[in-house]
Design a protein around this motif. Structure first.
Motif, short mmCIF file in Angstrom:
data_model
loop_
_atom_site.label_atom_id
_atom_site.label_comp_id
_atom_site.label_asym_id
_atom_site.label_seq_id
_atom_site.Cartn_x
_atom_site.Cartn_y
_atom_site.Cartn_z
N GLY A 66 13.41 10.10 -4.38
CA GLY A 66 12.04 10.24 -4.86
C GLY A 66 12.03 10.38 -6.38
O GLY A 66 12.79 11.14 -6.95
N MET A 67 11.18 9.60 -7.04
CA MET A 67 11.08 9.64 -8.51
C MET A 67 10.10 10.73 -8.90
O MET A 67 8.99 10.77 -8.39
CB MET A 67 10.58 8.29 -9.01
CG MET A 67 10.54 8.17 -10.50
SD MET A 67 12.20 7.91 -11.13
CE MET A 67 11.87 7.31 -12.77
N ARG A 96 3.24 -12.14 2.70
CA ARG A 96 2.77 -12.10 1.32
C ARG A 96 3.80 -12.67 0.35
O ARG A 96 3.44 -13.39 -0.59
CB ARG A 96 2.37 -10.68 0.93
CG ARG A 96 3.53 -9.71 0.94
CD ARG A 96 3.07 -8.28 0.88
NE ARG A 96 2.46 -7.92 -0.39
CZ ARG A 96 1.90 -6.74 -0.61
NH1 ARG A 96 1.86 -5.84 0.35
NH2 ARG A 96 1.37 -6.45 -1.77
N ILE A 133 5.81 5.85 0.96
CA ILE A 133 5.19 5.01 -0.07
C ILE A 133 3.72 4.75 0.28
O ILE A 133 2.84 4.76 -0.58
CB ILE A 133 5.97 3.67 -0.16
CG1 ILE A 133 7.31 3.91 -0.86
CG2 ILE A 133 5.18 2.62 -0.89
CD1 ILE A 133 7.18 4.08 -2.35
N ILE A 162 10.11 11.50 -1.47
CA ILE A 162 9.34 10.39 -2.04
C ILE A 162 7.85 10.66 -1.92
O ILE A 162 7.09 10.44 -2.84
CB ILE A 162 9.70 9.05 -1.33
CG1 ILE A 162 11.17 8.74 -1.54
CG2 ILE A 162 8.83 7.92 -1.86
CD1 ILE A 162 11.67 7.58 -0.71
N LEU A 173 -1.01 -4.22 -9.73
CA LEU A 173 0.29 -4.76 -9.35
C LEU A 173 0.71 -5.84 -10.33
O LEU A 173 1.86 -5.90 -10.78
CB LEU A 173 0.22 -5.33 -7.92
CG LEU A 173 1.51 -5.87 -7.33
CD1 LEU A 173 2.56 -4.77 -7.24
CD2 LEU A 173 1.25 -6.46 -5.95
N PHE A 229 5.38 3.29 -7.55
CA PHE A 229 5.94 3.42 -6.19
C PHE A 229 7.09 4.41 -6.33
O PHE A 229 8.21 4.00 -6.63
CB PHE A 229 6.42 2.06 -5.70
CG PHE A 229 5.37 0.99 -5.86
CD1 PHE A 229 4.21 1.04 -5.10
CD2 PHE A 229 5.53 -0.02 -6.77
CE1 PHE A 229 3.23 0.07 -5.25
CE2 PHE A 229 4.55 -1.01 -6.92
CZ PHE A 229 3.40 -0.95 -6.17
N PRO A 230 6.81 5.71 -6.11
CA PRO A 230 7.70 6.74 -6.64
C PRO A 230 9.05 6.88 -5.94
O PRO A 230 9.36 7.88 -5.32
CB PRO A 230 6.88 8.01 -6.47
CG PRO A 230 5.99 7.72 -5.32
CD PRO A 230 5.70 6.25 -5.38
N ASP A 282 8.33 -3.49 1.68
CA ASP A 282 7.13 -3.68 0.86
C ASP A 282 6.85 -2.40 0.09
O ASP A 282 6.91 -1.31 0.66
CB ASP A 282 5.91 -3.96 1.75
CG ASP A 282 5.81 -5.42 2.14
OD1 ASP A 282 6.66 -6.21 1.67
OD2 ASP A 282 4.90 -5.78 2.91
N GLN A 283 6.58 -2.54 -1.19
CA GLN A 283 6.27 -1.36 -1.98
C GLN A 283 4.76 -1.17 -2.07
O GLN A 283 4.26 -0.07 -1.96
CB GLN A 283 6.85 -1.52 -3.39
CG GLN A 283 8.34 -1.68 -3.39
CD GLN A 283 9.04 -0.36 -3.15
OE1 GLN A 283 9.01 0.54 -3.95
NE2 GLN A 283 9.65 -0.24 -1.98
N ASP A 284 4.06 -2.27 -2.29
CA ASP A 284 2.63 -2.16 -2.51
C ASP A 284 1.87 -2.32 -1.20
O ASP A 284 1.99 -3.34 -0.53
CB ASP A 284 2.19 -3.25 -3.50
CG ASP A 284 0.73 -3.10 -3.85
OD1 ASP A 284 0.43 -2.51 -4.88
OD2 ASP A 284 -0.12 -3.55 -3.05
N TYR A 315 10.58 6.21 7.61
CA TYR A 315 10.23 7.20 6.59
C TYR A 315 9.88 6.64 5.21
O TYR A 315 8.90 7.06 4.60
CB TYR A 315 11.34 8.25 6.46
CG TYR A 315 12.71 7.65 6.20
CD1 TYR A 315 13.19 7.48 4.92
CD2 TYR A 315 13.52 7.22 7.25
CE1 TYR A 315 14.42 6.92 4.67
CE2 TYR A 315 14.77 6.64 7.01
CZ TYR A 315 15.21 6.50 5.71
OH TYR A 315 16.42 5.93 5.49
N VAL A 320 1.51 7.87 -0.34
CA VAL A 320 1.19 8.06 -1.77
C VAL A 320 0.01 7.18 -2.16
O VAL A 320 -0.94 7.63 -2.81
CB VAL A 320 2.43 7.73 -2.65
CG1 VAL A 320 2.05 7.66 -4.11
CG2 VAL A 320 3.53 8.76 -2.42
N GLN A 321 0.05 5.91 -1.72
CA GLN A 321 -1.02 5.00 -2.12
C GLN A 321 -2.33 5.31 -1.41
O GLN A 321 -3.41 5.14 -1.97
CB GLN A 321 -0.58 3.55 -1.88
CG GLN A 321 0.50 3.17 -2.88
CD GLN A 321 1.17 1.85 -2.57
OE1 GLN A 321 0.54 0.82 -2.60
NE2 GLN A 321 2.44 1.91 -2.23
#
Lengths: 373, 297
Positions: B122-123, B269, A231, A259, B16, B214-215, A202-204, A226, A234-235
């Motif tokens: 990592g971006m 989801r 991710i 990241i 999103l 989402f880096p 999952d990214q979000d 990790y 960050v959010q």
């Protein structure tokens, strides 16, 4: 990266273990590692650890050289079980090292158990992997212990009382560790104010972080791997959730910092390893060789994979045999063996090991404490 | 859940959804003109993000070079895919091309694994995109404000291209009847190449913006966003550009609200999103804004 390229291209290739000076047939040890996929960092680091060990000493036992057979399990459960099957049936290995993660070991373990071939997870901390099994081992502590130490550290050292959890429900490891933490934290008198769920890949997680922020916690516990931790961190920071983050051994990979960047600064975690935590000769030699070979700091997964090799070789020596059943029997009786992470004793298939606590300061892991069992 | 949290969740959903819209527009454009669901779209998205990552992260080029560079690289990739995989099947049944598209998608993913390895990178995110903005007590990442603007800009450009240029006229003609267009003296292969190039540039834009939010980049990063964008395109009415934008926001908001309102079901989801896809395919296959498909005889 070149190495992983080859691995994924060919799927399987054989590493000549030691120089075969003697004509004796090599003893084959299977490596069932995550060379690609969600937790590729663990498998690749584990593989580095084994190569470091090969540089450190001539891997030989009972007068026979050791040969490793590597299979990429792609960080996937089914692939892990298939890899174990393949190593046993096609390559006739004497023992298997890996997978590195619990969920995959829960799939691969039963395969080895049925074939009566010992399998050892360097970093598979979920208690279920070895439960009721004769042939499944681990080179690390178990999560009830790790979760307990994390909860005590949060409650007593950090003085926090309101914890929020973000748990990766696709990982047996994360679900187990989250539960053990929550149980101990509440027992101590703390309160779990929010538990949110995500799944690997999952990214979000903005919705979860919004709910967590609304619950007003004073610590965020993420017992995940990790990439998911980075991710999510960050959010969390973007949404203005600025509380300290605590994680488990799953946080230990360079990707966390690459990241996560500024968002993971100050993150603390319970884990297996810090270069300063162990000072026996083998540990020092390992650190030096690793630094020379890879030009970076050693990590837990490499060290534990190297330890797994040492545990198997010690068992073969004591058993005086390379029959998988005899090796498994001897592995179960491992006692005070010197390895790259101090000494190890195996009880009920589990290694008795201390927990190391670290904190990320200016992008470097700082050593906080070692807690003995 | 109080109102503040609900509003923040709505903002999360829009953030999103904006990314899905951007991707869905590319999907729907290629479909609208060629009647081909380009399953490799999500993977071109990944390549776009990677090229940008290499140009900025490894070669330290500024973004105003890296972003067009990535767009150029994906445009070439899109044209190449069409040449190598789709053009030889131009006169074959549509299902053959569809299967080939799936094959191309797997090929790009696995080539990605071989070339760059399976570990995520990592971006580097420009501050403008990475920082969070406070709107009262609500918070939005910078990238989430830029995404809708960029989407509108690209859609505007696309509409001009399709309705105001000769190439656009050829594209529209093509979408009606390839044979008749060919008979009118239009170089059909050139128009199709052009379409793929434009679609791929849209994918690159999506990939770069996605990795700002989402880096990280990894070779399989395009799979889920690709499927979600496909769903968004179907919901909006596949082939319809405005529909794709609306579909993207719907998918984003549904996803966030699933998690926000039913935290226990967070793990499902994606299942919710794909349930919407199935629902639309069963009940309203032409989507919200699409016209019912006319069978060609």
């Amino acid at each position: 990266m070149k190495r992983s390229v080859l691995v994924s291209l060919v799927g399987l290739f054989v590493l000549a273990g030691a120089v075969t000076a003697s004509a004796a047939a090599p003893i084959k040890i299977g490596l069932n590692l995550e060379m690609t996929g969600g937790v590729a960092a663990y498998g690749q680091q584990g593989f580095e650890g084994i190569q470091t060990l090969q540089k450190m000493m001539k891997l030989e036992v009972l007068g026979r050289p050791v040969e490793f057979v590597l299979v990429d399990n792609k960080s996937d459960r089914v692939e892990s079980a298939n890899a174990a099957q393949r190593l046993i049936q096609r390559d006739h290995v004497a023992a298997i090292i890996g997978p590195m993660i619990s969920g995959s070991m829960l799939a691969a373990g039963p395969v080895a158990e049925q074939a009566k071939v010992p399998i050892i997870g360097p970093s598979t901390t979920n208690p279920l992997t070895t439960q009721g099994r004769q042939f499944v081992f681990r080179a690390c502590f178990i999560d009830p212990f790790q979760g307990q130490i994390a909860a005590r550290f949060a409650y007593q050292q950090l003085g926090v009382r309101r914890a929020a959890l973000l748990v990766d429900v696709a990982q047996d490891y994360a679900v187990g560790l989250g539960n053990f933490f929550a149980r101990e934290f509440t027992k101590l008198g703390g309160q779990v104010v929010a538990t949110q769920y995500m799944k690997t890949g999952d990214q979000d997680v903005s919705a979860q972080m919004t709910a967590i922020k609304a619950a007003n916690p004073d610590i965020l516990y993420m017992p995940n791997y990790y990439a998911e931790i980075a991710i999510a961190a960050v959010q969390a920071r973007q949404l203005g959730l600025d509380v300290p983050i605590l994680a488990g051994d799953g946080a230990d990979a360079p990707e966390l910092i690459q990241i996560g960047g500024k968002a993971v600064e100050g993150l603390m975690h319970t884990g297996f390893y810090h270069v300063k935590a162990f000072s026996n000769p083998l540990a020092r030699q390992y650190v030096e060789t690793y630094r020379k070979l890879y030009n970076k700091e050693p990590n837990a997964f490499g060290a534990l994979a190297a330890d797994s090799v040492l545990i198997i070789l010690d068992a073969i020596k004591r058993a005086g045999s390379t029959s998988p059943e005899a090796i498994a029997k001897a592995m179960a009786q491992t006692k005070d063996l010197e390895v790259t992470t101090g000494t190890v004793t195996i009880e009920d298939g589990n290694a008795i090991k201390p927990v190391v606590i670290r904190k990320l300061v200016n992008g470097q892991w700082e050593y906080l404490a070692t807690v003995n069992p | 859940m109080n109102v503040d949290v609900l509003v923040q969740q709505l903002l999360n959903g829009i953030s999103l959804g904006g990314l899905y819209s951007l991707l869905a527009v590319g999907y729907t454009m290629v479909y609208g003109i060629l009647r081909l669901i380009n399953f490799a779209h999500g993977d071109i998205f990944m390549v776009g993000a990677y090229v940008a990552f290499f140009l900025v992260g490894i070669y330290h080029l500024p973004w105003w070079i890296a972003a067009p560079g990535a767009a150029l690289a994906t445009a070439l990739l899109g044209v190449t895919i069409d040449r190598a995989a789709y053009r030889p099947l131009r006169n074959e049944p549509r299902i053959s091309v569809l299967i080939t598209a799936v094959g191309v998608s797997f090929l790009i993913e696995n080539l990605g694994l071989v070339i760059v390895g399976g570990r995520p990178k990592g971006m580097p995110v420009p501050d403008l995109m990475g920082r969070a903005y406070s709107l009262g007590s609500f918070r939005v990442a910078g990238v989430s404000l830029w995404v809708p603007a960029l989407t509108l800009l690209l859609v505007g450009g696309l509409l001009v291209l399709v309705y105001r240029t000769r190439m656009g006229m050829a594209m529209r003609a093509l979408s009606r009847d390839i044979e008749a267009t060919r008979l009118m003296g239009v170089d059909v292969d050139r128009v199709i190449s052009y379409t793929f190039a434009v679609g791929s540039i849209l994918a690159a834009a999506g990939g770069i913006m996605w990795s700002f939010k989402f880096p990280q980049v990894n070779p399989l990063m395009g799979i889920y966003p690709g499927w979600k964008a496909f769903t968004a395109a179907v919901v909006g009415g596949i082939g319809n550009i405005v529909g794709a934008m609306i579909g993207g926001f719907i998918i984003g908001i549904v996803e966030i609200m699933t998690v926000g309102l039913m935290p226990q079901l967070s793990g499902y989801r994606d299942a919710f999103v794909f349930a919407i896809l199935i629902f639309f395919l069963l009940v309203r296959p032409s989507g919200l804004l699409g016209e019912p498909l006319k069978e060609k005889v």
